[in-house]
Write a protein that holds these residues in place. Structure first.
Motif, short mmCIF file in Angstrom:
data_model
loop_
_atom_site.label_atom_id
_atom_site.label_comp_id
_atom_site.label_asym_id
_atom_site.label_seq_id
_atom_site.Cartn_x
_atom_site.Cartn_y
_atom_site.Cartn_z
N SER A 94 1.89 5.10 0.73
CA SER A 94 1.77 5.92 1.93
C SER A 94 2.31 7.31 1.64
N THR A 149 -4.95 -0.01 -2.72
CA THR A 149 -3.52 0.00 -2.41
C THR A 149 -2.85 1.32 -2.78
N LYS A 192 0.82 -1.21 0.00
CA LYS A 192 0.00 0.00 0.00
C LYS A 192 0.86 1.26 0.00
#
Length: 259
Positions: free
Chosen positions: A91, A153, A89
C-alpha cells in the motif's frame, strides 16, 4: 454425448512445482449441476481449505486444471500441500506517477522472474537426491507462488532471493531445458529420459533436420542491467514529467493533486 464421472480423479494445476500440488480427489454426482455444466470440474465449498488453493495456491481467477480419471496413472504416495500463505498487499499513502511506472516495470519483470524460479527448480529437482521433495525445491515452490501473484499484491521477488540456488545448482543445466548458451548435461532422471525419447522419435520421423541454436555475440548483446540503467536515467530526467502534464490537461487525473 456428455457423461458425469464419479470416482477417483487426479487433479492439479499447471505449473505445479511441489508434489503436494497433485491432489487425489473423489468425484461425486450432482445432478442439478450436471444439467447446466459441461467440461468443468466443480470444487466443494465446504471443508477446512479449498482444494483449488491446495494446488500451487490457486485462487480461481482464470486458472486451468488438469484432471485425470483413467486407470493407467496412479499416485502411490500423497504429499501434503504447502500452506501457500499469500503476501500482504502493498500500500502507499498516495499514488503518483513514479509509483505507477515502477509497478508497471516490476510487473513485466515478474514474468521473467517466474521463469527464472521455474528453471532453478527444475535443476534442483534433477540434481538433488530428494528431487522435488528437497527443502530447496520447497522454498522455490513457495517463491514461485508469490512471484505469480506479485503483480496483484505488489510484493515482488528480488533476484537476490534466487541467487543462492542458482549459484549452488545451476553451473550446468539438463539438456531437456534446452539452455544452449549454458553448460549442459544429460539427465538420467525421468524428464531427461522422456526428452531423449521424444527427440529420438522426432528425429526419425523428420525428413529434414535443422536445429538452429541462438547465436550470442558480445558486441550486440544487451543485458537487463543495461536496460535498467537506461530506464533509471530516463526516469530521473524531466521528460516523463512533461508528458504527464500534457496527459493531465487531456483528461488524465493528476494523482499528486488528489486526496
Amino acid at each position: 454425448m456428455f457423461s458425469l464421472f464419479e470416482g477417483r480423479v487426479i487433479v492439479t494445476k499447471n505449473p505445479c512445482l511441489w508434489p503436494g500440488d497433485v491432489r487425489v480427489l473423489t468425484a461425486v454426482a450432482n445432478n442439478k449441476l450436471a444439467r447446466c455444466m459441461r467440461d468443468v470440474i466443480v470444487f466443494p465449498t465446504t471443508g477446512n481449505r479449498p482444494h483449488s488453493n491446495e494446488m500451487a495456491g490457486s485462487d480461481l481467477d482464470g486458472d486451468q486444471y488438469w484432471v485425470y480419471w483413467g486407470n493407467e496413472l496412479k499416485v502411490t504416495k500423497c504429499v501434503e500441500p504447502l500452506s501457500y500463505q499469500g503476501a500482504e498487499k502493498a500500500s502507499a499513502p498516495m499514488i503518483n506517477h513514479e509509483i505507477i511506472i515502477q509497478h508497471i516495470v516490476e510487473s513485466f519483470s515478474a514474468g521473467i522472474m517466474t521463469g527464472v524460479i521455474a528453471n532453478a527448480h527444475s535443476v534442483v529437482a534433477d540434481k538433488h537426491p530428494e528431487h522435488s521433495l528437497a527443502d530447496d525445491c520447497k522454498k522455490l515452490a513457495e517463491l514461485f507462488s508469490l512471484a505469480v501473484d506479485s503483480p496483484k499484491t505488489g510484493k515482488f521477488i528480488d533476484k537476490a532471493q534466487i541467487a543462492p540456488y542458482r549459484h549452488k545448482y545451476c553451473s550446468a543445466y539438463p539438456t531437456f531445458l534446452r539452455k544452449y548458451e549454458q553448460n549442459s548435461y544429460e539427465s538420467s532422471e525421468i524428464l531427461g529420459i522422456l526428452y531423449r525419447k521424444a527427440l529420438d522419435i522426432w528425429t526419425k520421423n523428420a525428413t529434414t533436420i535443422q536445429i538452429k541454436r541462438p547465436c550470442f555475440e558480445t558486441k550486440t548483446l544487451v543485458t537487463l542491467k543495461d536496460i535498467d540503467k537506461e530506464f533509471e536515467k530516463w526516469l530521473k530526467q524531466d521528460t516523463w514529467k512533461e508528458v504527464s502534464k500534457t496527459n493531465d490537461q487531456s483528461g488524465f487525473i493528476n494523482s499528486s493533486n488528489t486526496t
